[in-house]
Design a protein around this motif. Structure first.
Motif, mmCIF file in Angstrom:
data_model
loop_
_atom_site.group_PDB
_atom_site.id
_atom_site.type_symbol
_atom_site.label_atom_id
_atom_site.label_comp_id
_atom_site.label_asym_id
_atom_site.label_seq_id
_atom_site.Cartn_x
_atom_site.Cartn_y
_atom_site.Cartn_z
ATOM 1 N N TYR A 127 0.789 -1.231 0.000
ATOM 2 C CA TYR A 127 0.000 0.000 0.000
ATOM 3 C C TYR A 127 0.822 1.282 0.000
ATOM 4 O O TYR A 127 0.247 2.368 0.011
ATOM 5 C CB TYR A 127 -0.931 0.015 1.219
ATOM 6 C CG TYR A 127 -1.832 -1.182 1.319
ATOM 7 C CD1 TYR A 127 -2.860 -1.381 0.399
ATOM 8 C CD2 TYR A 127 -1.665 -2.123 2.332
ATOM 9 C CE1 TYR A 127 -3.702 -2.497 0.489
ATOM 10 C CE2 TYR A 127 -2.497 -3.239 2.431
ATOM 11 C CZ TYR A 127 -3.500 -3.415 1.510
ATOM 12 O OH TYR A 127 -4.326 -4.500 1.595
ATOM 13 N N GLN A 130 0.224 4.779 2.342
ATOM 14 C CA GLN A 130 -1.176 4.945 2.762
ATOM 15 C C GLN A 130 -1.400 4.482 4.196
ATOM 16 O O GLN A 130 -2.320 4.942 4.864
ATOM 17 C CB GLN A 130 -2.100 4.105 1.872
ATOM 18 C CG GLN A 130 -2.131 4.462 0.404
ATOM 19 C CD GLN A 130 -3.082 3.535 -0.317
ATOM 20 O OE1 GLN A 130 -4.304 3.688 -0.234
ATOM 21 N NE2 GLN A 130 -2.543 2.556 -1.013
ATOM 22 N N CYS A 362 -8.232 0.298 1.483
ATOM 23 C CA CYS A 362 -6.919 0.520 0.886
ATOM 24 C C CYS A 362 -6.783 -0.236 -0.434
ATOM 25 O O CYS A 362 -6.692 -1.473 -0.413
ATOM 26 C CB CYS A 362 -5.803 0.050 1.835
ATOM 27 S SG CYS A 362 -5.529 1.141 3.208
ATOM 28 N N ALA A 364 -4.522 -1.762 -3.159
ATOM 29 C CA ALA A 364 -3.106 -2.097 -3.267
ATOM 30 C C ALA A 364 -2.488 -1.361 -4.442
ATOM 31 O O ALA A 364 -3.172 -1.040 -5.420
ATOM 32 C CB ALA A 364 -2.937 -3.606 -3.431
#
Length: 365
Positions: A127, A130, A362, A364
Protein backbone atom coordinates in the motif's frame (compact mmCIF):
# COMPACT_ATOMS: atom_id res chain seq x y z
CA UNK A 1 -8.36 7.44 0.64
CA UNK A 2 -10.53 5.71 -1.93
CA UNK A 3 -12.17 2.35 -2.31
CA UNK A 4 -10.86 0.11 -5.12
CA UNK A 5 -14.28 0.47 -6.76
CA UNK A 6 -14.53 4.28 -6.55
CA UNK A 7 -12.86 6.76 -8.86
CA UNK A 8 -10.26 8.87 -6.99
CA UNK A 9 -11.46 12.37 -6.15
CA UNK A 10 -9.34 15.53 -6.07
CA UNK A 11 -7.67 16.12 -2.74
CA UNK A 12 -8.91 18.86 -0.40
CA UNK A 13 -5.31 19.89 0.18
CA UNK A 14 -3.71 22.74 -1.81
CA UNK A 15 -0.73 20.56 -2.77
CA UNK A 16 0.30 17.07 -1.67
CA UNK A 17 2.13 17.24 1.62
CA UNK A 18 1.33 20.93 2.18
CA UNK A 19 -1.02 20.28 5.10
CA UNK A 20 -3.17 23.24 3.96
CA UNK A 21 -6.84 22.96 3.11
CA UNK A 22 -7.74 24.46 -0.27
CA UNK A 23 -10.38 26.89 1.04
CA UNK A 24 -9.25 27.38 4.65
CA UNK A 25 -8.12 30.76 6.01
CA UNK A 26 -4.40 31.36 6.20
CA UNK A 27 -4.29 30.86 9.96
CA UNK A 28 -6.03 27.45 9.85
CA UNK A 29 -3.94 24.76 11.64
CA UNK A 30 -2.16 22.29 9.33
CA UNK A 31 -4.21 19.20 8.47
CA UNK A 32 -2.51 15.83 8.03
CA UNK A 33 -3.23 13.90 4.83
CA UNK A 34 -5.75 11.12 5.64
CA UNK A 35 -4.17 7.73 6.23
CA UNK A 36 -5.22 4.28 7.38
CA UNK A 37 -3.74 2.94 10.60
CA UNK A 38 -3.09 -0.67 11.54
CA UNK A 39 -2.65 -1.09 15.28
CA UNK A 40 -1.41 -4.42 16.63
CA UNK A 41 -2.42 -5.00 20.26
CA UNK A 42 -0.73 -7.44 22.62
CA UNK A 43 -1.40 -8.34 26.24
CA UNK A 44 1.09 -6.16 28.08
CA UNK A 45 4.31 -5.96 29.99
CA UNK A 46 5.68 -4.43 33.18
CA UNK A 47 8.18 -1.61 32.70
CA UNK A 48 10.67 -3.34 34.99
CA UNK A 49 10.91 -6.30 37.38
CA UNK A 50 11.11 -4.41 40.69
CA UNK A 51 8.29 -4.61 43.24
CA UNK A 52 6.53 -1.35 42.38
CA UNK A 53 6.71 -1.82 38.62
CA UNK A 54 5.27 -5.31 39.00
CA UNK A 55 2.61 -4.08 41.40
CA UNK A 56 1.43 -1.36 38.99
CA UNK A 57 1.26 -3.85 36.15
CA UNK A 58 -0.49 -6.58 38.14
CA UNK A 59 -2.94 -4.11 39.65
CA UNK A 60 -4.00 -2.93 36.21
CA UNK A 61 -4.21 -6.48 34.90
CA UNK A 62 -6.05 -8.03 37.84
CA UNK A 63 -8.42 -5.06 38.23
CA UNK A 64 -9.74 -5.63 34.71
CA UNK A 65 -13.33 -6.84 34.97
CA UNK A 66 -12.80 -8.97 31.88
CA UNK A 67 -10.03 -10.86 33.69
CA UNK A 68 -11.53 -11.10 37.17
CA UNK A 69 -15.24 -10.31 37.17
CA UNK A 70 -15.93 -10.60 40.89
CA UNK A 71 -17.70 -7.61 42.52
CA UNK A 72 -15.22 -4.81 43.27
CA UNK A 73 -16.27 -4.55 46.92
CA UNK A 74 -15.23 -8.15 47.37
CA UNK A 75 -12.24 -8.36 45.04
CA UNK A 76 -10.37 -5.07 45.42
CA UNK A 77 -9.63 -5.33 49.17
CA UNK A 78 -8.33 -8.87 48.64
CA UNK A 79 -6.29 -7.78 45.61
CA UNK A 80 -4.80 -4.58 47.02
CA UNK A 81 -4.21 -5.66 50.62
CA UNK A 82 -3.20 -9.31 50.27
CA UNK A 83 -2.45 -10.47 46.73
CA UNK A 84 -0.47 -7.40 45.66
CA UNK A 85 1.55 -7.38 48.86
CA UNK A 86 3.16 -10.69 47.86
CA UNK A 87 2.58 -11.57 44.22
CA UNK A 88 4.82 -8.81 42.74
CA UNK A 89 7.85 -10.50 44.33
CA UNK A 90 7.03 -13.87 42.76
CA UNK A 91 6.08 -12.39 39.38
CA UNK A 92 9.15 -10.16 39.39
CA UNK A 93 11.38 -13.19 39.89
CA UNK A 94 9.65 -14.97 37.00
CA UNK A 95 10.19 -11.99 34.72
CA UNK A 96 13.83 -11.59 35.76
CA UNK A 97 14.43 -15.16 34.61
CA UNK A 98 13.38 -14.29 31.05
CA UNK A 99 14.10 -10.53 30.89
CA UNK A 100 15.82 -9.13 27.81
CA UNK A 101 18.70 -7.53 29.68
CA UNK A 102 20.28 -6.12 26.54
CA UNK A 103 17.23 -3.97 25.78
CA UNK A 104 16.03 -3.87 29.41
CA UNK A 105 12.53 -5.00 28.50
CA UNK A 106 10.36 -8.11 28.48
CA UNK A 107 10.62 -10.59 25.59
CA UNK A 108 6.98 -9.86 24.73
CA UNK A 109 7.84 -6.23 24.05
CA UNK A 110 10.92 -7.13 22.00
CA UNK A 111 9.01 -9.66 19.89
CA UNK A 112 5.94 -7.46 19.37
CA UNK A 113 8.13 -4.60 18.16
CA UNK A 114 9.82 -6.89 15.63
CA UNK A 115 6.49 -8.31 14.48
CA UNK A 116 5.25 -4.75 13.95
CA UNK A 117 8.35 -3.83 11.95
CA UNK A 118 7.91 -6.80 9.61
CA UNK A 119 4.17 -6.23 9.22
CA UNK A 120 4.88 -2.58 8.39
CA UNK A 121 7.36 -3.65 5.71
CA UNK A 122 4.84 -6.03 4.21
CA UNK A 123 2.05 -3.45 4.18
CA UNK A 124 4.33 -0.80 2.69
CA UNK A 125 5.04 -3.15 -0.19
CA UNK A 126 1.29 -3.49 -0.74
CA UNK A 127 0.00 0.00 0.00
CA UNK A 128 2.95 2.36 0.08
CA UNK A 129 2.61 5.29 2.48
CA UNK A 130 -1.18 4.95 2.76
CA UNK A 131 -0.85 2.83 5.91
CA UNK A 132 0.64 3.67 9.30
CA UNK A 133 1.52 0.64 11.47
CA UNK A 134 2.14 0.64 15.21
CA UNK A 135 1.61 -1.53 18.29
CA UNK A 136 0.22 -1.09 21.78
CA UNK A 137 -0.29 -3.04 24.99
CA UNK A 138 -3.54 -3.61 26.86
CA UNK A 139 -1.65 -3.31 30.16
CA UNK A 140 1.50 -1.30 30.62
CA UNK A 141 3.33 0.60 27.89
CA UNK A 142 3.00 1.67 25.15
CA UNK A 143 -0.61 2.15 26.18
CA UNK A 144 -3.54 1.72 23.83
CA UNK A 145 -4.72 5.25 24.57
CA UNK A 146 -1.39 6.93 23.77
CA UNK A 147 -0.81 5.02 20.54
CA UNK A 148 -4.36 5.48 19.25
CA UNK A 149 -4.13 9.22 19.88
CA UNK A 150 -0.75 9.32 18.18
CA UNK A 151 -2.11 7.55 15.11
CA UNK A 152 -4.99 9.99 14.89
CA UNK A 153 -2.56 12.90 15.19
CA UNK A 154 -0.58 11.35 12.31
CA UNK A 155 -3.68 11.61 10.12
CA UNK A 156 -5.23 8.15 10.54
CA UNK A 157 -8.93 8.69 9.92
CA UNK A 158 -9.49 4.93 9.69
CA UNK A 159 -7.84 2.44 12.03
CA UNK A 160 -7.77 -1.36 11.90
CA UNK A 161 -7.36 -2.60 15.47
CA UNK A 162 -5.80 -6.06 15.60
CA UNK A 163 -5.70 -7.93 18.95
CA UNK A 164 -2.95 -10.55 18.53
CA UNK A 165 -5.01 -13.46 19.85
CA UNK A 166 -5.85 -16.20 17.33
CA UNK A 167 -8.73 -17.50 19.47
CA UNK A 168 -11.33 -15.05 20.78
CA UNK A 169 -11.68 -14.84 24.56
CA UNK A 170 -13.32 -12.25 26.75
CA UNK A 171 -10.20 -11.74 28.93
CA UNK A 172 -7.96 -11.19 25.88
CA UNK A 173 -9.62 -10.07 22.65
CA UNK A 174 -12.61 -8.37 24.24
CA UNK A 175 -10.65 -6.41 26.82
CA UNK A 176 -8.21 -5.21 24.15
CA UNK A 177 -11.15 -3.94 22.11
CA UNK A 178 -12.73 -2.41 25.21
CA UNK A 179 -9.60 -0.37 25.85
CA UNK A 180 -9.58 0.97 22.30
CA UNK A 181 -13.24 1.89 22.59
CA UNK A 182 -12.56 3.75 25.87
CA UNK A 183 -10.19 6.01 23.98
CA UNK A 184 -12.75 6.57 21.23
CA UNK A 185 -15.27 7.63 23.86
CA UNK A 186 -12.99 10.52 24.85
CA UNK A 187 -12.20 11.82 21.36
CA UNK A 188 -14.06 14.75 19.80
CA UNK A 189 -13.28 13.39 16.32
CA UNK A 190 -13.34 9.62 16.31
CA UNK A 191 -11.54 7.76 13.56
CA UNK A 192 -13.52 4.98 11.91
CA UNK A 193 -12.39 1.74 13.56
CA UNK A 194 -12.58 -1.90 12.55
CA UNK A 195 -11.62 -4.73 14.88
CA UNK A 196 -10.02 -7.90 13.54
CA UNK A 197 -11.99 -11.06 14.40
CA UNK A 198 -10.38 -14.25 15.68
CA UNK A 199 -8.27 -16.13 13.13
CA UNK A 200 -7.98 -19.48 14.93
CA UNK A 201 -8.82 -21.45 11.79
CA UNK A 202 -7.14 -19.30 9.15
CA UNK A 203 -5.32 -21.64 6.73
CA UNK A 204 -2.10 -19.59 6.80
CA UNK A 205 -2.03 -19.54 10.61
CA UNK A 206 -2.58 -23.31 10.78
CA UNK A 207 0.08 -23.89 8.14
CA UNK A 208 2.59 -21.79 10.10
CA UNK A 209 1.85 -23.76 13.28
CA UNK A 210 2.30 -27.04 11.43
CA UNK A 211 5.60 -25.89 9.91
CA UNK A 212 6.94 -24.91 13.34
CA UNK A 213 6.07 -28.37 14.67
CA UNK A 214 7.70 -30.18 11.74
CA UNK A 215 10.86 -28.11 12.10
CA UNK A 216 11.06 -28.83 15.83
CA UNK A 217 10.54 -32.57 15.25
CA UNK A 218 13.14 -32.65 12.48
CA UNK A 219 15.79 -31.15 14.75
CA UNK A 220 14.89 -33.04 17.95
CA UNK A 221 17.23 -35.81 19.08
CA UNK A 222 14.16 -37.92 19.89
CA UNK A 223 10.87 -37.25 18.07
CA UNK A 224 7.94 -36.58 20.46
CA UNK A 225 5.35 -39.27 21.01
CA UNK A 226 2.72 -36.67 21.89
CA UNK A 227 2.28 -33.01 21.02
CA UNK A 228 0.45 -31.03 23.71
CA UNK A 229 -1.23 -27.84 22.52
CA UNK A 230 -1.32 -25.72 25.68
CA UNK A 231 -3.67 -22.73 25.68
CA UNK A 232 -4.09 -20.10 28.38
CA UNK A 233 -7.00 -21.10 30.58
CA UNK A 234 -10.31 -19.45 31.46
CA UNK A 235 -12.90 -20.28 34.12
CA UNK A 236 -15.31 -22.97 32.96
CA UNK A 237 -18.11 -20.55 33.78
CA UNK A 238 -17.03 -18.40 30.81
CA UNK A 239 -17.72 -21.31 28.46
CA UNK A 240 -21.15 -21.80 29.99
CA UNK A 241 -21.85 -18.07 29.56
CA UNK A 242 -21.15 -18.14 25.82
CA UNK A 243 -17.44 -17.37 25.45
CA UNK A 244 -16.33 -19.32 22.32
CA UNK A 245 -12.69 -19.62 23.41
CA UNK A 246 -12.70 -23.27 24.50
CA UNK A 247 -14.39 -24.39 21.27
CA UNK A 248 -12.01 -22.37 19.10
CA UNK A 249 -9.01 -23.87 20.89
CA UNK A 250 -10.31 -27.38 20.26
CA UNK A 251 -10.78 -26.60 16.57
CA UNK A 252 -7.27 -25.14 16.28
CA UNK A 253 -5.85 -28.34 17.73
CA UNK A 254 -7.89 -30.49 15.35
CA UNK A 255 -6.86 -28.46 12.32
CA UNK A 256 -3.22 -28.58 13.40
CA UNK A 257 -3.41 -32.36 13.83
CA UNK A 258 -4.99 -32.75 10.39
CA UNK A 259 -2.33 -30.52 8.82
CA UNK A 260 0.37 -32.67 10.41
CA UNK A 261 -1.36 -35.91 9.45
CA UNK A 262 -0.99 -37.29 12.97
CA UNK A 263 -3.32 -39.66 14.85
CA UNK A 264 -5.90 -38.18 17.28
CA UNK A 265 -4.05 -39.31 20.41
CA UNK A 266 -0.79 -37.79 19.18
CA UNK A 267 -2.01 -34.18 19.42
CA UNK A 268 -3.79 -33.25 22.65
CA UNK A 269 -5.28 -30.07 24.13
CA UNK A 270 -4.61 -28.70 27.62
CA UNK A 271 -4.94 -25.36 29.43
CA UNK A 272 -2.51 -23.49 31.66
CA UNK A 273 -2.27 -20.50 34.03
CA UNK A 274 -5.16 -21.31 36.36
CA UNK A 275 -5.86 -18.49 38.82
CA UNK A 276 -8.32 -18.44 41.69
CA UNK A 277 -10.51 -21.06 43.38
CA UNK A 278 -13.24 -21.73 40.80
CA UNK A 279 -13.23 -24.53 38.23
CA UNK A 280 -11.39 -23.80 34.97
CA UNK A 281 -11.51 -25.48 31.58
CA UNK A 282 -9.17 -28.43 31.49
CA UNK A 283 -7.22 -30.56 31.60
CA UNK A 284 -4.58 -28.43 33.32
CA UNK A 285 -1.33 -28.59 31.33
CA UNK A 286 0.91 -29.02 34.37
CA UNK A 287 -1.11 -32.04 35.52
CA UNK A 288 -1.69 -33.42 32.04
CA UNK A 289 2.00 -33.64 31.11
CA UNK A 290 2.75 -35.38 34.41
CA UNK A 291 0.02 -37.90 33.68
CA UNK A 292 1.46 -38.52 30.21
CA UNK A 293 4.81 -39.32 31.83
CA UNK A 294 3.16 -41.74 34.24
CA UNK A 295 1.46 -43.41 31.26
CA UNK A 296 4.88 -44.10 29.77
CA UNK A 297 5.07 -41.26 27.25
CA UNK A 298 8.76 -40.48 27.65
CA UNK A 299 9.08 -37.88 24.90
CA UNK A 300 6.65 -35.00 24.41
CA UNK A 301 6.55 -31.57 22.80
CA UNK A 302 4.47 -28.59 23.91
CA UNK A 303 3.26 -25.75 21.69
CA UNK A 304 1.24 -22.64 22.63
CA UNK A 305 -1.15 -21.80 19.78
CA UNK A 306 -3.01 -19.11 21.76
CA UNK A 307 0.04 -16.85 22.07
CA UNK A 308 1.26 -14.88 19.05
CA UNK A 309 4.42 -13.96 20.96
CA UNK A 310 6.48 -15.73 23.58
CA UNK A 311 5.92 -14.28 27.04
CA UNK A 312 6.14 -15.16 30.71
CA UNK A 313 3.40 -17.79 30.32
CA UNK A 314 5.49 -19.66 27.76
CA UNK A 315 9.12 -18.88 28.56
CA UNK A 316 8.73 -19.25 32.31
CA UNK A 317 5.59 -21.28 33.01
CA UNK A 318 5.98 -23.87 30.24
CA UNK A 319 9.76 -23.93 29.97
CA UNK A 320 10.23 -24.22 33.73
CA UNK A 321 7.16 -25.19 35.80
CA UNK A 322 5.48 -27.48 33.26
CA UNK A 323 8.77 -28.95 32.06
CA UNK A 324 9.73 -29.72 35.67
CA UNK A 325 6.38 -31.40 36.38
CA UNK A 326 6.83 -33.68 33.36
CA UNK A 327 10.43 -34.66 34.14
CA UNK A 328 9.72 -35.26 37.83
CA UNK A 329 6.88 -37.62 36.86
CA UNK A 330 9.27 -39.76 34.81
CA UNK A 331 9.37 -38.07 31.42
CA UNK A 332 12.69 -37.97 29.61
CA UNK A 333 12.52 -35.51 26.71
CA UNK A 334 10.51 -32.27 26.90
CA UNK A 335 10.58 -30.05 23.81
CA UNK A 336 9.04 -26.60 23.92
CA UNK A 337 8.13 -25.32 20.44
CA UNK A 338 8.35 -21.50 20.48
CA UNK A 339 5.44 -19.28 19.57
CA UNK A 340 5.27 -18.16 15.97
CA UNK A 341 6.74 -14.78 16.96
CA UNK A 342 8.30 -13.05 13.93
CA UNK A 343 8.65 -16.13 11.72
CA UNK A 344 8.17 -15.21 8.08
CA UNK A 345 5.22 -17.58 7.66
CA UNK A 346 3.56 -16.06 10.72
CA UNK A 347 4.02 -12.54 9.40
CA UNK A 348 2.58 -13.72 6.07
CA UNK A 349 -0.46 -15.08 7.92
CA UNK A 350 -0.95 -11.80 9.79
CA UNK A 351 -0.64 -9.88 6.53
CA UNK A 352 -3.26 -12.11 4.92
CA UNK A 353 -5.67 -11.36 7.77
CA UNK A 354 -4.93 -7.63 7.63
CA UNK A 355 -5.28 -7.41 3.87
CA UNK A 356 -8.70 -9.02 4.04
CA UNK A 357 -9.85 -6.65 6.79
CA UNK A 358 -8.58 -3.58 4.89
CA UNK A 359 -10.82 -4.42 1.93
CA UNK A 360 -12.55 -1.27 0.71
CA UNK A 361 -10.22 0.98 2.69
CA UNK A 362 -6.92 0.52 0.89
CA UNK A 363 -6.38 -0.23 -2.78
CA UNK A 364 -3.11 -2.10 -3.27
CA UNK A 365 -0.50 -0.39 -5.41
Amino acid sequence: MTSPNVEPQPTDLDTPGSGRLAHAPADHPPVARPKVGVLLANLGTPDATDYWSMRRYLSEFLSDKRVVDYPSWKWQPLLQLIILSRRPFKSGAAYRGIWNTEKDESPLLTITREQTRKVAEGLHALYGDQVVVDFCMRYGNPSTDSVLRGMQAAGCERILFFPLYPQYASPTTATANDQAFRTLMKLKWQPAVRTVPSYFDHPDYIAALASSVREACDTADTPPEVLVASYHGVPKRFLMEGDPYHCQCQKTTRLLREALGWAPDEVQTAFQSKFGPEEWVGPATVEHVAELARQGKKHIAVISPAFASDCVETLEEIEEEIREAYLEAGGETFTYIPCLNDRDDHIAALLAVIRNELSGWCPAR
